[in-house]
Design an enzyme around this catalytic site. Structure first.
Site, PDB file in Angstrom:
ATOM      1  N   ARG A  78      18.411   0.132   9.656  1.00 53.77           N
ATOM      2  CA  ARG A  78      18.347   0.894   8.411  1.00 53.77           C
ATOM      3  C   ARG A  78      17.825   2.295   8.725  1.00 53.77           C
ATOM      4  O   ARG A  78      16.707   2.443   9.223  1.00 53.77           O
ATOM      5  CB  ARG A  78      17.426   0.197   7.400  1.00 53.77           C
ATOM      6  CG  ARG A  78      17.182   1.024   6.173  1.00 53.77           C
ATOM      7  CD  ARG A  78      16.341   0.326   5.112  1.00 53.77           C
ATOM      8  NE  ARG A  78      16.101   1.243   4.025  1.00 53.77           N
ATOM      9  CZ  ARG A  78      14.899   1.655   3.613  1.00 53.77           C
ATOM     10  NH1 ARG A  78      13.793   1.182   4.159  1.00 53.77           N
ATOM     11  NH2 ARG A  78      14.793   2.519   2.627  1.00 53.77           N
ATOM     12  N   HIS A 122      15.999   9.201   1.047  1.00 53.76           N
ATOM     13  CA  HIS A 122      14.629   8.824   1.402  1.00 53.76           C
ATOM     14  C   HIS A 122      13.762  10.080   1.267  1.00 53.76           C
ATOM     15  O   HIS A 122      13.159  10.550   2.223  1.00 53.76           O
ATOM     16  CB  HIS A 122      14.583   8.228   2.809  1.00 53.76           C
ATOM     17  CG  HIS A 122      13.369   7.385   3.104  1.00 53.76           C
ATOM     18  ND1 HIS A 122      13.442   6.090   3.550  1.00 53.76           N
ATOM     19  CD2 HIS A 122      12.046   7.667   3.027  1.00 53.76           C
ATOM     20  CE1 HIS A 122      12.218   5.602   3.737  1.00 53.76           C
ATOM     21  NE2 HIS A 122      11.350   6.552   3.432  1.00 53.76           N
ATOM     22  N   GLU A 168      12.362   3.662  -2.559  1.00 52.06           N
ATOM     23  CA  GLU A 168      11.098   3.689  -3.296  1.00 52.06           C
ATOM     24  C   GLU A 168      11.034   4.755  -4.381  1.00 52.06           C
ATOM     25  O   GLU A 168      10.196   5.667  -4.323  1.00 52.06           O
ATOM     26  CB  GLU A 168       9.926   3.867  -2.322  1.00 52.06           C
ATOM     27  CG  GLU A 168       9.850   2.773  -1.275  1.00 52.06           C
ATOM     28  CD  GLU A 168       8.568   2.821  -0.433  1.00 52.06           C
ATOM     29  OE1 GLU A 168       7.835   3.818  -0.511  1.00 52.06           O
ATOM     30  OE2 GLU A 168       8.313   1.844   0.311  1.00 52.06           O
ATOM     31  N   ASN A 293      10.506  -3.306  -0.158  1.00 53.40           N
ATOM     32  CA  ASN A 293       9.554  -2.785   0.811  1.00 53.40           C
ATOM     33  C   ASN A 293       8.192  -3.331   0.423  1.00 53.40           C
ATOM     34  O   ASN A 293       7.716  -3.079  -0.687  1.00 53.40           O
ATOM     35  CB  ASN A 293       9.490  -1.252   0.767  1.00 53.40           C
ATOM     36  CG  ASN A 293      10.802  -0.593   1.188  1.00 53.40           C
ATOM     37  OD1 ASN A 293      11.750  -1.268   1.574  1.00 53.40           O
ATOM     38  ND2 ASN A 293      10.841   0.724   1.115  1.00 53.40           N
ATOM     39  N   TYR A 295       4.089  -3.827   1.538  1.00 53.93           N
ATOM     40  CA  TYR A 295       2.961  -3.515   2.418  1.00 53.93           C
ATOM     41  C   TYR A 295       1.697  -4.294   2.070  1.00 53.93           C
ATOM     42  O   TYR A 295       1.029  -4.823   2.943  1.00 53.93           O
ATOM     43  CB  TYR A 295       2.696  -1.995   2.424  1.00 53.93           C
ATOM     44  CG  TYR A 295       3.797  -1.267   3.155  1.00 53.93           C
ATOM     45  CD1 TYR A 295       3.742  -1.085   4.528  1.00 53.93           C
ATOM     46  CD2 TYR A 295       4.947  -0.838   2.492  1.00 53.93           C
ATOM     47  CE1 TYR A 295       4.765  -0.479   5.228  1.00 53.93           C
ATOM     48  CE2 TYR A 295       5.993  -0.232   3.177  1.00 53.93           C
ATOM     49  CZ  TYR A 295       5.896  -0.056   4.554  1.00 53.93           C
ATOM     50  OH  TYR A 295       6.929   0.527   5.235  1.00 53.93           O
ATOM     51  N   GLU A 356      11.555  -3.032   4.285  1.00 55.18           N
ATOM     52  CA  GLU A 356      10.437  -2.476   5.052  1.00 55.18           C
ATOM     53  C   GLU A 356       9.255  -3.426   4.995  1.00 55.18           C
ATOM     54  O   GLU A 356       8.929  -3.970   3.936  1.00 55.18           O
ATOM     55  CB  GLU A 356       9.933  -1.129   4.485  1.00 55.18           C
ATOM     56  CG  GLU A 356      10.826   0.044   4.729  1.00 55.18           C
ATOM     57  CD  GLU A 356      10.247   1.352   4.173  1.00 55.18           C
ATOM     58  OE1 GLU A 356       9.011   1.483   4.082  1.00 55.18           O
ATOM     59  OE2 GLU A 356      11.052   2.224   3.823  1.00 55.18           O
TER      60      GLU A 356
HETATM   61  C1  GBH Z   1       6.896   3.503   2.808  1.00 55.24           C
HETATM   62  O1  GBH Z   1       6.108   3.837   1.744  1.00 55.24           O
HETATM   63  C2  GBH Z   1       7.938   4.558   3.037  1.00 55.24           C
HETATM   64  O2  GBH Z   1       9.210   4.137   2.593  1.00 55.24           O
HETATM   65  C3  GBH Z   1       7.997   5.032   4.453  1.00 55.24           C
HETATM   66  O3  GBH Z   1       8.706   6.236   4.504  1.00 55.24           O
HETATM   67  C4  GBH Z   1       6.592   5.150   5.008  1.00 55.24           C
HETATM   68  O4  GBH Z   1       6.557   5.762   6.252  1.00 55.24           O
HETATM   69  C5  GBH Z   1       6.024   3.765   5.082  1.00 55.24           C
HETATM   70  O5  GBH Z   1       6.131   3.109   3.884  1.00 55.24           O
HETATM   71  C6  GBH Z   1       4.567   3.730   5.539  1.00 55.24           C
HETATM   72  O6  GBH Z   1       3.760   4.402   4.659  1.00 55.24           O
HETATM   73  O7  GBH Z   1      -3.783   1.851  -1.882  1.00 55.24           O
HETATM   74  O8  GBH Z   1      -4.251   0.218  -0.163  1.00 55.24           O
HETATM   75  O9  GBH Z   1      -2.969  -0.415  -2.123  1.00 55.24           O
HETATM   76  C7  GBH Z   1       5.030   2.972   1.504  1.00 55.24           C
HETATM   77  C8  GBH Z   1       4.352   3.245   0.202  1.00 55.24           C
HETATM   78  C9  GBH Z   1       2.347   3.504  -0.968  1.00 55.24           C
HETATM   79  C10 GBH Z   1       2.656   1.510   0.394  1.00 55.24           C
HETATM   80  C11 GBH Z   1       0.900   3.225  -1.062  1.00 55.24           C
HETATM   81  C12 GBH Z   1       1.190   1.180   0.234  1.00 55.24           C
HETATM   82  C13 GBH Z   1      -0.779   1.560  -1.278  1.00 55.24           C
HETATM   83  C14 GBH Z   1      -1.821   1.100  -0.324  1.00 55.24           C
HETATM   84  N1  GBH Z   1       2.997   2.846   0.102  1.00 55.24           N
HETATM   85  N2  GBH Z   1       0.553   1.886  -0.786  1.00 55.24           N
HETATM   86  S1  GBH Z   1      -3.295   0.666  -1.183  1.00 55.24           S
END
Ligand code: GBH
Length: 452
Positions: A78, A122, A168, A293, A295, A356
């Protein structure tokens, strides 16, 4: 040796990247400026004054990066296409040399047995669309996006079947237009809501064009399972309000044909007047797959004095490890998220791909990243065993890269980048992921080509 996860033979493994974070070559071959070039030049916008004029120099080193992918054994890659390479001012004729780059990349991936999965947007909007129209605050940008999608599909549609329209849209709205931490750097707070609708409208218009070329269409939504910090009514109401803004706002129109209840924000379902008659019908049903995505999960409590008038406050999640970025590590949250999507949308849900998942840790010997990826892949397998249709998993990201406002200080790569020399060194997690993919493929011989 990684344990083989219990996933179907057709399951696809990949890695994800984004144009602005890796390509560099910001002024080469007729590329126009993007909002990120302008934003990154603002003093103080990016940590340590970093910039992405060279980034990972992927625009020149892509053969080396494809070799790393081939060695990794991934099924799909991707990447994102930089709109200002295709249309330097966001409208008008195509820039042949820009298209030619992605044409070469596509052919080289296919020759390596790797399925290309491009994302059309993006976050690197042509700066002219920001200057002339106000970017995604303007409905005009949705129509320009569809035209750009048409040009790209005309050129690549004979070889690319699966497309992702937007990455996103929530993060782009919040960080780019509401809080000003990303390009284009506006601080509109709730007045940024039209950017949600205009992005979804752009997605829908592009989806019609991509499907017309025989393509299958996904969006990559960053979703998070939201939980209240306590079982009190105010905390539960705040968590519900946050869930509506972060998750439902970007999934409901696509899968259920309506906007969620945003009354906690004092906002009607016309999103600040941006939603016109017929728009929702156009947006509804435009997904062949849903990219997720993921995290971390999010814990929410009732608003406090520093909530800026918003109906929630973000609480910390303690008692779990956190990454170098400070984000909590909760693999179980991915299973929870997938089960919730299954429950909320039922038969209207489309097959999911994890577009992601990854984490920031320093070092080349990176056991924490291995543990993170292992836990999350296992969480996907658990959700699949519980009936959620997940077709693939993409690690963010191949090589350490330009991490937006954090510059090069956060390292998400399976491959280490020495920025000064552009030397790429595979990390322990790279070897681990390679072995995991190989073990999965070995345990499922003769797997047919997967569909997303
Ligand atoms: C992605 O965004 C993007 O698509 C990518 O470009 C980027 O490099 C990658 O992730 C890594 O950042 O405040 O502790 O709850 C991720 C977006 C926004 C994910 C904020 C986690 C909150 C963490 N993020 N988020 S927290």
């Amino acid at each position: 040796m990684p344990r083989t996860p219990a996933l179907p033979p057709t399951f696809r493994w990949g890695v994800s990247t984004a144009s602005y974070q890796i390509e560099g070559a910001a002024t080469e071959d007729g590329r126009g400026p993007s909002v990120w070039d302008v934003f990154a030049a603002r003093p103080g916008a990016i940590r340590d004054g970093h910039h992405a004029r060279t980034a990972c120099d992927h625009y020149h080193r892509w053969p080396e990066d494809i070799a790393l992918m081939r060695e990794l054994g991934i099924d799909a890659y991707r990447f994102s296409i930089a709109w200002p390479r295709i249309q330097p001012t966001g409208r008008g004729p195509v820039n042949e040399r820009g298209l030619a780059f992605y044409d070469r990349l596509t052919d080289a991936l296919l020759e390596s047995g790797i399925t290309p999965l491009p994302t059309l947007f993006h976050w690197d909007l042509p700066q002219a669309l920001e200057a002339e129209d106000g970017g995604w605050m303007s409905r005009e940008t949705a129509y320009r996006f569809a035209e750009y999608a048409a040009h790209t599909a005309d050129r690549l549609g004979d070889r690319i079947r699966d497309w992702i329209t937007l990455n996103e849209p929530f993060v782009h709205m919040v960080f780019g237009y509401a809080l000003g931490q990303h390009a284009p750097g506006h601080t509109l707070m709730l007045d940024a809501l039209p950017t949600a609708h205009h992005q979804l409208l752009g997605h829908a218009l592009a989806a019609g064009i991509l499907r017309g070329h025989g393509g299958r269409v996904m969006i990559a939504n960053n979703c998070t399972p939201v939980s209240p910090a306590s079982d009190t009514a105010p905390d539960r109401a705040a968590a519900e309000a946050y869930d509506a803004l972060h998750n439902q706002l970007f999934n409901d129109p696509l899968l259920a044909g309506r906007y969620p209840d945003l009354s906690a924000y004092g906002v009607g379902d016309d999103l600040g007047g941006s939603v016109k008659d017929g728009d929702l019908a156009l947006i509804h049903g435009t997904l062949d797959g849903l990219g997720i995505n993921y995290y971390n999960p999010t814990r929410i409590c009732a608003p406090t004095d520093d909530s800026d008038g918003l109906p929630f406050t973000q609480a910390t999640i303690d008692a779990v490890p956190s990454t170098a970025f400070g984000w909590p590590v909760v693999p179980e949250g991915l299973r929870e998220l997938l089960l919730r999507l299954g429950r909320r949308y039922g038969d209207a849900l489309v097959p999911i791909t994890i577009t992601e998942n990854g984490c920031s840790y320093p070092g080349i010997d990176d056991p924490d990243r291995i543990a993170y990826l292992d836990g999350h892949i296992r969480a996907v397998a658990d959700a699949v065993a519980e009936g959620v249709d997940v077709r693939g998993y993409f690690v963010w990201t191949l090589v350490d890269n330009f991490e937006w406002a954090e510059g090069y200080t956060q390292r998400f790569g399976l491959v280490h980048l020495d920025h000064a020399t552009q030397t790429r060194t595979p990390k322990a997690s790279y070897a681990w992921y390679r072995d995991l993919i190989a073990a999965h493929h070995r345990s499922q011989p003769g797997a047919p080509d997967a569909t997303m």
